[in-house]
Scaffold this active site. Structure first.
Site, PDB file in Angstrom:
ATOM      1  CG  ASN A  30      -1.944  -1.083   1.189  1.00  0.00           C
ATOM      2  OD1 ASN A  30      -2.445  -1.435   0.106  1.00  0.00           O
ATOM      3  ND2 ASN A  30      -2.277  -1.648   2.328  1.00  0.00           N
ATOM      4  CD  GLU A  48      -7.176  -5.318   0.849  1.00  0.00           C
ATOM      5  OE1 GLU A  48      -6.075  -4.832   1.166  1.00  0.00           O
ATOM      6  OE2 GLU A  48      -7.713  -6.267   1.441  1.00  0.00           O
ATOM      7  NE  ARG A  65       0.749  -8.383  -2.600  1.00  0.00           N
ATOM      8  CZ  ARG A  65      -0.196  -8.093  -1.706  1.00  0.00           C
ATOM      9  NH1 ARG A  65      -0.987  -7.046  -1.871  1.00  0.00           N
ATOM     10  NH2 ARG A  65      -0.362  -8.849  -0.636  1.00  0.00           N
ATOM     11  NE  ARG A  79     -10.978 -11.574   0.253  1.00  0.00           N
ATOM     12  CZ  ARG A  79     -10.539 -10.873   1.281  1.00  0.00           C
ATOM     13  NH1 ARG A  79     -11.396 -10.265   2.078  1.00  0.00           N
ATOM     14  NH2 ARG A  79      -9.251 -10.763   1.533  1.00  0.00           N
ATOM     15  CE  LYS A  83      -2.592 -11.227   0.285  1.00  0.00           C
ATOM     16  NZ  LYS A  83      -3.437 -10.557   1.305  1.00  0.00           N
ATOM     17  CG  ASP A 112      -6.266 -11.623   3.243  1.00  0.00           C
ATOM     18  OD1 ASP A 112      -5.043 -11.754   3.133  1.00  0.00           O
ATOM     19  OD2 ASP A 112      -6.821 -10.542   3.496  1.00  0.00           O
ATOM     20  CD  GLU A 146      -3.655  -9.166   8.247  1.00  0.00           C
ATOM     21  OE1 GLU A 146      -2.841  -9.330   7.308  1.00  0.00           O
ATOM     22  OE2 GLU A 146      -4.690  -8.492   8.139  1.00  0.00           O
TER      23      GLU A 146
HETATM   24  O1  GCW Z   1      -4.866  -9.279   4.623  1.00  0.00           O
HETATM   25  C1  GCW Z   1      -4.860  -8.007   4.072  1.00  0.00           C
HETATM   26  C2  GCW Z   1      -4.303  -7.116   5.135  1.00  0.00           C
HETATM   27  C3  GCW Z   1      -3.898  -5.769   4.597  1.00  0.00           C
HETATM   28  C4  GCW Z   1      -2.941  -5.977   3.438  1.00  0.00           C
HETATM   29  C5  GCW Z   1      -3.630  -6.811   2.372  1.00  0.00           C
HETATM   30  C6  GCW Z   1      -2.708  -7.125   1.210  1.00  0.00           C
HETATM   31  C7  GCW Z   1      -1.098  -4.601   2.789  1.00  0.00           C
HETATM   32  O2  GCW Z   1      -5.268  -6.988   6.160  1.00  0.00           O
HETATM   33  O3  GCW Z   1      -3.291  -5.044   5.639  1.00  0.00           O
HETATM   34  O4  GCW Z   1      -2.473  -4.762   2.895  1.00  0.00           O
HETATM   35  O5  GCW Z   1      -4.039  -8.033   2.935  1.00  0.00           O
HETATM   36  O6  GCW Z   1      -2.175  -8.225   1.197  1.00  0.00           O
HETATM   37  O7  GCW Z   1      -2.532  -6.300   0.340  1.00  0.00           O
END
Ligand code: GCW
Length: 698
Positions: free
Chosen positions: A225, A308, A341, A358, A382, A387, A415
């Protein structure tokens, strides 16, 4: 006494405020007590020489780098390019080891590989490139005295993956919501503080050293970000990036930068960032040229686009291939890569709409683009479709883009796995991902799929004295590096390496007790965490925003797309083709059928793929509701047992390390109880089904 030795880890300097992690001086004891000959030249060889010199100064050995080599060397670290060694015994050992290189593969050790052999009482490390010598040195450290065993067979070591990258979600300026480090649980950033580079090269150097010792070879220095301040690292603040690159370079680590897709607008003053616009193309080409002029070994860009709320090509009616290829074009003349990404989904979803899923999003967006990406684009995926949850199936994108370079992204920062307040050793989870075979057991594994892209993870490091907040979370960073080097390594063996390097018997006591205790606490800790949190792969149930602790319905009626759909009759997300969102159809055979089938779907992912009644009987023989109760009670008991085990080690460690872990285990237990009680109570109230064992549910 077994102690992770405090103090500055890097060679040469005095005491400091951070721990040595897996490179305490004592880890070099076996090597440092010997006669060592280093043969070769160049900056990375100098690093090797520094390391060996410090180790020998400390432990009584001696080091030679140039003639006269009047030495009976115990260890020879030789670059093959440097030719013969003018010392008969060392040269004989070098020649003796050489056939083991020439006899296998293409006769080359590559850019990072090395050979370790034992020839006539001499341990020999050969490398074709200086980085190989550095990795060979750290391998000798890892082996300790065993590196000098006479029956050690010659072995080539080469990384399975050329790209082994840590991404830092570090902000330069403290962000009002995400702070200095987004999802950081280890204090501040090692690179930045309050809007500027910290200018503390010693610490960054020590970090690079730790990373090199576990095999990592690239670091992204800022958050995906990219906010206003951070955007400028690409242009007028490039010197700060170059400063970090200079410090990390001696450890073979290249620097990458997260950039904003809107850079031509926000930095260049152009009216558009349209990837097909010539002015935009020219702007990126020039900006990139400047980056390489300043940092010739710069690794490349990392981009989070149309995700996002981040800017991306969609605003111009273009797709992700157009966007990625734009940056790839700018990087190509310099051999740089763009990592783009695949974490793209609708975060403004209507929870009432059961058709949007999602989990489908990355595949829906990216699979159709296979074949359209330039050669120097790596699509970074990912590991799971949602997530970074403690349990997800492997992302189907990884099986859907054979013509694209793919990298897997893991999350070392915890996280969703306890935020470094909980012990959650993730090596076993990552190993499962890397070994997963999307086309069935006879086909390629994920580790094979990512050969051209690499393994990436979000770092868990900050300016905490233990580096990772929770001292035991260091093991996750170490495991990531080792798995990126060799995805087939056994996670238990990796943990054992970390323990052996980090928790060294310094004076007396019982190192085996320490080793056994750490294994007992950590080996299964990921599954323990899974047991007391969201059940059977359904995910989330965390507090919205900070994502710590339980909140079963926290995300249930939100736009984020992370639902469990529990009602009085059942729970889970129907992702089948027959009656659900059709997500199972994104997998090839056999998984497409396995996940589709209620009968064949593995228990630990059941609620990820199916909505079932509480009375549904699992393969384990238990009903879903009873499984929820049982695992939540068991998870808490396991944490209580961890805490007891740790207590028994009081006095065996430097008090600060023992106390830090002890405090965190207290918190882990408190939090696990909270999870157990909220989850059990929630499902008891929904279902009305009592616990078969009559335990207390509120
Ligand atoms: O899981 C989410 C996180 C965000 C993160 C996002 C991502 C950097 O809560 O904080 O942003 O993934 O991977 O881009």
């Amino acid at each position: 006494m077994s102690v992770p030795v405090a103090g500055r880890a890097a060679p040469g300097a005095g005491a400091s405020t951070w721990h040595a992690a897996w490179l305490p001086p004592a880890a070099f004891r076996a090597l440092g007590a010997r006669n060592v000959l280093v043969h070769g030249d160049g900056p990375l060889v100098d690093t090797v020489l520094d390391e060996v010199t410090q180790a020998c100064a400390r432990h009584g050995g001696r080091v030679w780098h140039s003639p006269p080599w009047d030495v009976d060397a115990d260890l020879v670290l030789a670059s093959r390019a440097a030719g013969p060694i003018a010392n008969a015994a060392a040269e004989a050992a070098r020649l003796g080891a050489t056939p083991a290189v020439d006899g296998t593969g293409d006769g080359s050790l590559g850019d990072e590989g090395f050979l370790l052999a034992r020839v006539d009482g001499v341990t020999v490390v050969l490398a074709d490139a200086p980085a190989g010598l550095l990795y060979g040195l750290f391998h000798v450290v890892r082996l300790g005295a065993a590196a000098f065993d006479d029956d050690r067979p010659a072995r080539r070591h080469q990384p399975a993956l050329a790209r082994r990258i840590l991404d830092h979600w570090d902000n330069v300026a403290v962000h009002p919501v995400s702070g200095q480090v987004e999802r950081g649980y280890s204090g501040g950033s090692v690179f930045w503080r309050d809007g500027a580079a910290r200018g503390e090269p010693d610490r960054i150097r020590d970090y690079g050293r730790l990373l090199a010792a576990c095999g990592v070879n690239a670091v992204t220095v800022n958050n995906v970000n990219v906010h206003d301040t951070e955007a400028r690292l690409l242009t007028d603040r490039l010197d700060e990036v170059a400063g970090i690159a200079d410090v990390l370079r001696p450890y073979g680590i290249r620097v990458h930068l997260s950039v904003t897709f809107a850079a031509p607008v926000v930095l260049g003053g152009l009216p558009t960032a349209d990837p097909l616009d010539d002015r935009v193309r020219a702007w990126w080409a020039e900006a990139t040229r400047r980056v390489y002029r300043r940092i010739p070994d710069f690794g490349g860009y990392l981009v989070k686009a149309d995700s996002e709320g981040r800017p991306g090509p969609f605003a111009y009616g273009r797709d992700h291939a157009d966007g990625a290829n734009l940056l790839a074009g700018a990087l190509a003349p310099h051999d740089g890569v763009v990592r783009w990404r695949a974490f793209v989904y609708d975060h403004r979803q209507d929870w009432r709409d059961r058709s949007t899923d999602r989990a489908r999003a990355a595949h829906d967006h990216f699979a159709p683009l296979d074949g359209r990406f330039r050669d120097n684009v790596i699509v970074q995926v990912k590991f799971g479709p949602v997530d970074f949850q403690p349990r997800e199936p492997v992302s189907p994108v990884l099986a859907a883009m054979p013509a694209t370079r793919l990298a897997v992204e893991l999350q070392v920062t915890q996280e969703y796995t306890g935020q470094q307040r909980h012990v959650c050793h993730l090596g076993p989870a990552w190993s499962e991902v890397l070994r997963f075979a999307p086309w069935g057991a006879a086909g390629d594994s994920i580790a094979d799929v990512i050969t051209r892209g690499g393994l990436v993870a979000v770092s868990n490091v900050g300016d905490d004295p233990f580096w990772t907040g929770h001292p035991l979370a260091q093991a996750n960073l170490y495991a990531f590096g080792r798995l990126a080097w060799d995805p087939r390594l056994d996670p238990g063996a990796i943990l054992d390496e970390w323990i052996g390097l980090t928790w060294l018997p310094v004076t007396m006591g019982d190192p085996e007790l320490v080793r056994r205790t750490l294994h007992a606490i950590m080996d299964d800790s990921w599954r323990t965490y899974e047991r007391y949190t969201a059940p059977l792969g359904v995910g989330f149930m965390v507090r919205p925003g900070h994502h710590y602790g339980p909140d079963v319905d926290g995300y249930e009626y939100t736009p984020w797309g992370t639902y469990h759909f529990a009602d009085r009759d059942g729970v889970g997300v129907d992702r089948t083709r027959a009656t659900g969102t059709g997500f199972t159809g994104q997998y090839p055979q056999p998984w497409s059928e396995v996940y589709e089938s209620l009968r064949r779907c593995p228990d630990d992912l059941l609620l990820f793929f199916h909505h079932v009644p509480y009375g549904h009987v699992l393969h384990s023989g238990r009903t879903v509701i009873q499984h929820i109760y049982d695992t939540h009670f068991a998870g808490v008991e396991e944490v209580a047992a961890m805490r007891e085990r740790w207590r028994l080690l009081a006095g065996a460690f430097e008090p600060a390390a023992h106390q830090r872990v002890a405090e965190r285990l207290d918190e882990q237990l408190r939090c696990a109880v909270e999870w157990r009680d909220q989850v059990n109570t929630y499902f008891f109230r929904k279902s009305g089904v009592p616990d078969a064992h009559g335990r207390r549910i509120h």
